[in-house]
Design an enzyme around this catalytic site. Structure first.
Site, PDB file in Angstrom:
ATOM      1  N   LYS A   1       9.232  15.971  10.286  1.00 14.53           N
ATOM      2  CA  LYS A   1      10.108  14.888   9.842  1.00 14.53           C
ATOM      3  C   LYS A   1      10.981  14.384  11.000  1.00 14.53           C
ATOM      4  O   LYS A   1      11.327  13.208  11.053  1.00 14.53           O
ATOM      5  CB  LYS A   1      10.951  15.326   8.644  1.00 14.53           C
TER       6      LYS A   1
ATOM      7  N   TYR B   1       7.795  21.851   8.839  1.00 10.53           N
ATOM      8  CA  TYR B   1       8.128  20.663   8.027  1.00 10.53           C
ATOM      9  C   TYR B   1       9.271  19.881   8.677  1.00 10.53           C
ATOM     10  O   TYR B   1       9.189  18.662   8.838  1.00 10.53           O
ATOM     11  CB  TYR B   1       8.504  21.086   6.606  1.00 10.53           C
TER      12      TYR B   1
ATOM     13  N   ASN C   1       4.333   7.461   2.265  1.00 10.69           N
ATOM     14  CA  ASN C   1       5.113   8.368   1.413  1.00 10.69           C
ATOM     15  C   ASN C   1       4.489   9.758   1.289  1.00 10.69           C
ATOM     16  O   ASN C   1       5.206  10.741   1.111  1.00 10.69           O
ATOM     17  CB  ASN C   1       5.262   7.715   0.026  1.00 10.69           C
TER      18      ASN C   1
ATOM     19  N   THR D   1      10.662  16.660  -7.677  1.00 11.40           N
ATOM     20  CA  THR D   1       9.296  16.109  -7.707  1.00 11.40           C
ATOM     21  C   THR D   1       8.316  17.291  -7.651  1.00 11.40           C
ATOM     22  O   THR D   1       8.728  18.435  -7.800  1.00 11.40           O
ATOM     23  CB  THR D   1       9.053  15.216  -6.462  1.00 11.40           C
TER      24      THR D   1
ATOM     25  N   ASP E   1      -8.379  12.237   1.143  1.00  7.64           N
ATOM     26  CA  ASP E   1      -7.569  13.399   1.536  1.00  7.64           C
ATOM     27  C   ASP E   1      -7.189  13.227   3.006  1.00  7.64           C
ATOM     28  O   ASP E   1      -8.060  13.012   3.855  1.00  7.64           O
ATOM     29  CB  ASP E   1      -8.388  14.683   1.331  1.00  7.64           C
TER      30      ASP E   1
ATOM     31  N   LEU F   1       0.876  -1.179   0.000  1.00  7.93           N
ATOM     32  CA  LEU F   1       0.000   0.000   0.000  1.00  7.93           C
ATOM     33  C   LEU F   1       0.911   1.227   0.000  1.00  7.93           C
ATOM     34  O   LEU F   1       1.759   1.370   0.887  1.00  7.93           O
ATOM     35  CB  LEU F   1      -0.918  -0.018   1.218  1.00  7.93           C
TER      36      LEU F   1
HETATM   37  N1  LIG Z   1      10.995  16.281  -2.846  1.00 16.00           N
HETATM   38  C1  LIG Z   1      11.866  16.451  -1.865  1.00 16.00           C
HETATM   39  O1  LIG Z   1      12.794  17.247  -1.971  1.00 16.00           O
HETATM   40  C2  LIG Z   1      11.770  15.617  -0.621  1.00 16.00           C
HETATM   41  C3  LIG Z   1      12.915  15.498   0.211  1.00 16.00           C
HETATM   42  C4  LIG Z   1      12.834  14.711   1.346  1.00 16.00           C
HETATM   43  C5  LIG Z   1      11.661  14.063   1.641  1.00 16.00           C
HETATM   44  N2  LIG Z   1      10.558  14.191   0.825  1.00 16.00           N
HETATM   45  C6  LIG Z   1       9.343  13.480   1.184  1.00 16.00           C
HETATM   46  O2  LIG Z   1       9.007  12.607   0.110  1.00 16.00           O
HETATM   47  C7  LIG Z   1       7.606  12.298   0.180  1.00 16.00           C
HETATM   48  C8  LIG Z   1       7.026  12.337  -1.218  1.00 16.00           C
HETATM   49  O3  LIG Z   1       7.042  13.679  -1.692  1.00 16.00           O
HETATM   50  P1  LIG Z   1       7.401  14.042  -3.211  1.00 16.00           P
HETATM   51  O4  LIG Z   1       8.763  14.603  -3.189  1.00 16.00           O
HETATM   52  O5  LIG Z   1       7.085  12.925  -4.105  1.00 16.00           O
HETATM   53  O6  LIG Z   1       6.409  15.266  -3.454  1.00 16.00           O
HETATM   54  P2  LIG Z   1       5.086  15.369  -4.373  1.00 16.00           P
HETATM   55  O7  LIG Z   1       5.428  15.055  -5.785  1.00 16.00           O
HETATM   56  O8  LIG Z   1       4.490  16.694  -4.052  1.00 16.00           O
HETATM   57  O9  LIG Z   1       4.171  14.210  -3.808  1.00 16.00           O
HETATM   58  C9  LIG Z   1       3.573  14.317  -2.528  1.00 16.00           C
HETATM   59  C10 LIG Z   1       2.434  13.344  -2.424  1.00 16.00           C
HETATM   60  O10 LIG Z   1       1.767  13.555  -1.156  1.00 16.00           O
HETATM   61  C11 LIG Z   1       0.400  13.604  -1.379  1.00 16.00           C
HETATM   62  N3  LIG Z   1      -0.350  14.493  -0.484  1.00 16.00           N
HETATM   63  C12 LIG Z   1      -0.101  15.805  -0.223  1.00 16.00           C
HETATM   64  N4  LIG Z   1      -1.083  16.314   0.539  1.00 16.00           N
HETATM   65  C13 LIG Z   1      -1.971  15.293   0.752  1.00 16.00           C
HETATM   66  C14 LIG Z   1      -3.196  15.196   1.430  1.00 16.00           C
HETATM   67  N5  LIG Z   1      -3.767  16.253   2.043  1.00 16.00           N
HETATM   68  N6  LIG Z   1      -3.844  14.003   1.436  1.00 16.00           N
HETATM   69  C15 LIG Z   1      -3.321  12.931   0.793  1.00 16.00           C
HETATM   70  N7  LIG Z   1      -2.161  12.965   0.123  1.00 16.00           N
HETATM   71  C16 LIG Z   1      -1.493  14.139   0.086  1.00 16.00           C
HETATM   72  C17 LIG Z   1       0.236  14.160  -2.793  1.00 16.00           C
HETATM   73  O11 LIG Z   1      -1.031  13.771  -3.298  1.00 16.00           O
HETATM   74  P3  LIG Z   1      -1.605  14.360  -4.688  1.00 16.00           P
HETATM   75  O12 LIG Z   1      -0.924  13.531  -5.746  1.00 16.00           O
HETATM   76  O13 LIG Z   1      -3.059  14.117  -4.579  1.00 16.00           O
HETATM   77  O14 LIG Z   1      -1.206  15.805  -4.723  1.00 16.00           O
HETATM   78  C18 LIG Z   1       1.405  13.548  -3.516  1.00 16.00           C
HETATM   79  O15 LIG Z   1       1.074  12.306  -4.089  1.00 16.00           O
HETATM   80  C19 LIG Z   1       7.003  13.296   1.176  1.00 16.00           C
HETATM   81  O16 LIG Z   1       6.779  12.655   2.406  1.00 16.00           O
HETATM   82  C20 LIG Z   1       8.098  14.348   1.326  1.00 16.00           C
HETATM   83  O17 LIG Z   1       8.049  14.991   2.570  1.00 16.00           O
HETATM   84  C21 LIG Z   1      10.593  14.951  -0.306  1.00 16.00           C
END
Ligand SMILES: NC(=O)c1ccc[n+]([C@@H]2O[C@H](COP(=O)([O-])OP(=O)(O)OC[C@H]3O[C@@H](n4cnc5c(N)ncnc54)[C@H](OP(=O)(O)O)[C@@H]3O)[C@@H](O)[C@H]2O)c1
Length: 262
Positions: free
Chosen positions: A158, A154, A89, A189, A62, A8
């Site tokens: 974390k 944020y 994630n 991303t 959501d 999941l």
């Molecule tokens: N990108 C970075 O630099 C980075 C670095 C370290 C850690 N991370 C972590 O990596 C993980 C994935 O992020 P990402 O980089 O892939 O960013 P992303 O492309 O913005 O994806 C984030 C995901 O979280 C979901 N999400 C956000 N708000 C939500 C809500 N209210 N309810 C349900 N789902 C929600 C989004 O859903 P939708 O598709 O519906 O919008 C999206 O699928 C996160 O935990 C982030 O903190 C990211």
């Protein structure tokens, strides 16, 4: 290579989420995709089913809804699917000083980054422990290691997530169930755009999430406690030296990286 296991994945339609989908599907693991947008989920579901020939279900929810975690757990029960791998994630950032950002924004971030994943662990871990089999992969961040001015909440969410994951990993160390904290650096991303961070030094050279997903998956299978992945050049030594560096100086550096005046 087909398996009878199911993962999941929350945030499955996001940047890192889609890479997790490819890694698990590529290993023949059936999927339950969780996201907010039913259309995006349906499109991803169709393409993954077609390409990999695995079973794919999806749940649209959501995480700011109070019963989000229960909805997900109950839906998996209705589907009659056993969750072998839980990938927490979904997550979001948000640029701005603590005082600039509203309490509603804080609450929403806390729900998505902390409360829903915590509740999902509460719901799915007992089933895994009863079977003495299962893996949880919690996507934290290298932001867990330090306070982060201009994204104060944020970084705090974390820090919570890594701390929780590590303690539960320890509590389960005599079982074949594990909780792995994955701590990536800045990735390319949808995260930067969603959090108003595109115009910052921190996200000028975000890495591809592909390798991060692969390294997270491998570490999860091995039951590792922590995995750092996808740190670009300058972040690697910085993360290693972090505990030895003076906190005020570190925070000054983080603030400069997250300022929108590039
Ligand atoms: N990108 C970075 O630099 C980075 C670095 C370290 C850690 N991370 C972590 O990596 C993980 C994935 O992020 P990402 O980089 O892939 O960013 P992303 O492309 O913005 O994806 C984030 C995901 O979280 C979901 N999400 C956000 N708000 C939500 C809500 N209210 N309810 C349900 N789902 C929600 C989004 O859903 P939708 O598709 O519906 O919008 C999206 O699928 C996160 O935990 C982030 O903190 C990211």
């Amino acid at each position: 290579m087909m398996s009878n296991k199911t993962a999941l994945i929350t945030g499955a339609t996001g940047g890192l989420g889609k890479e997790f989908v490819k890694v698990f599907a590529g290993n023949g693991i059936n999927l339950i995709l969780v996201g907010r947008n039913p259309q995006k989920l349906q499109t991803l579901r169709n393409s993954v089913q077609k390409r990999y020939g695995i079973k794919v279900n999806s749940i649209a929810v959501d995480f700011t809804n109070d019963d989000a975690a229960e909805t997900i757990y109950n839906e998996t029960k209705k589907l009659g699917v056993q969750v072998d791998y839980l990938v927490n994630n979904a997550g979001l950032g948000g640029q701005g000083t603590f005082l600039e950002r509203s309490f509603d924004q804080d609450i929403n971030m806390a729900k998505v980054n902390m409360m829903v994943p915590t509740k999902l662990m509460k719901l799915f871990l007992p089933d895994m422990v009863n079977r003495n089999a299962g893996r949880v992969l919690n996507v934290s961040s290298s932001a867990a290691l330090i306070p982060g001015p201009l994204q104060a909440e944020y970084y705090a969410t974390k820090a919570y997530f890594t701390s929780l994951s590590n303690a539960v990993w320890y509590e389960l160390k005599d079982t074949d169930v594990s909780v792995t904290a994955l701590m990536p650096g800045a990735m390319d991303t949808g995260f930067a755009k969603a959090g108003g961070l595109t115009d910052t030094k921190m996200f000028a050279n975000g890495v591809s999430p592909k390798k991060v997903a692969e390294e997270g998956y491998e570490a999860m299978l091995k039951g590792k406690m922590n995995v750092f992945a996808g740190l670009p050049g300058w972040q690697r030594p910085f993360v290693g030296l972090m505990p030895m560096m003076p906190k005020k100086a570190t925070m000054g550096f983080v603030a400069s990286q997250q300022s929108t005046n590039k």
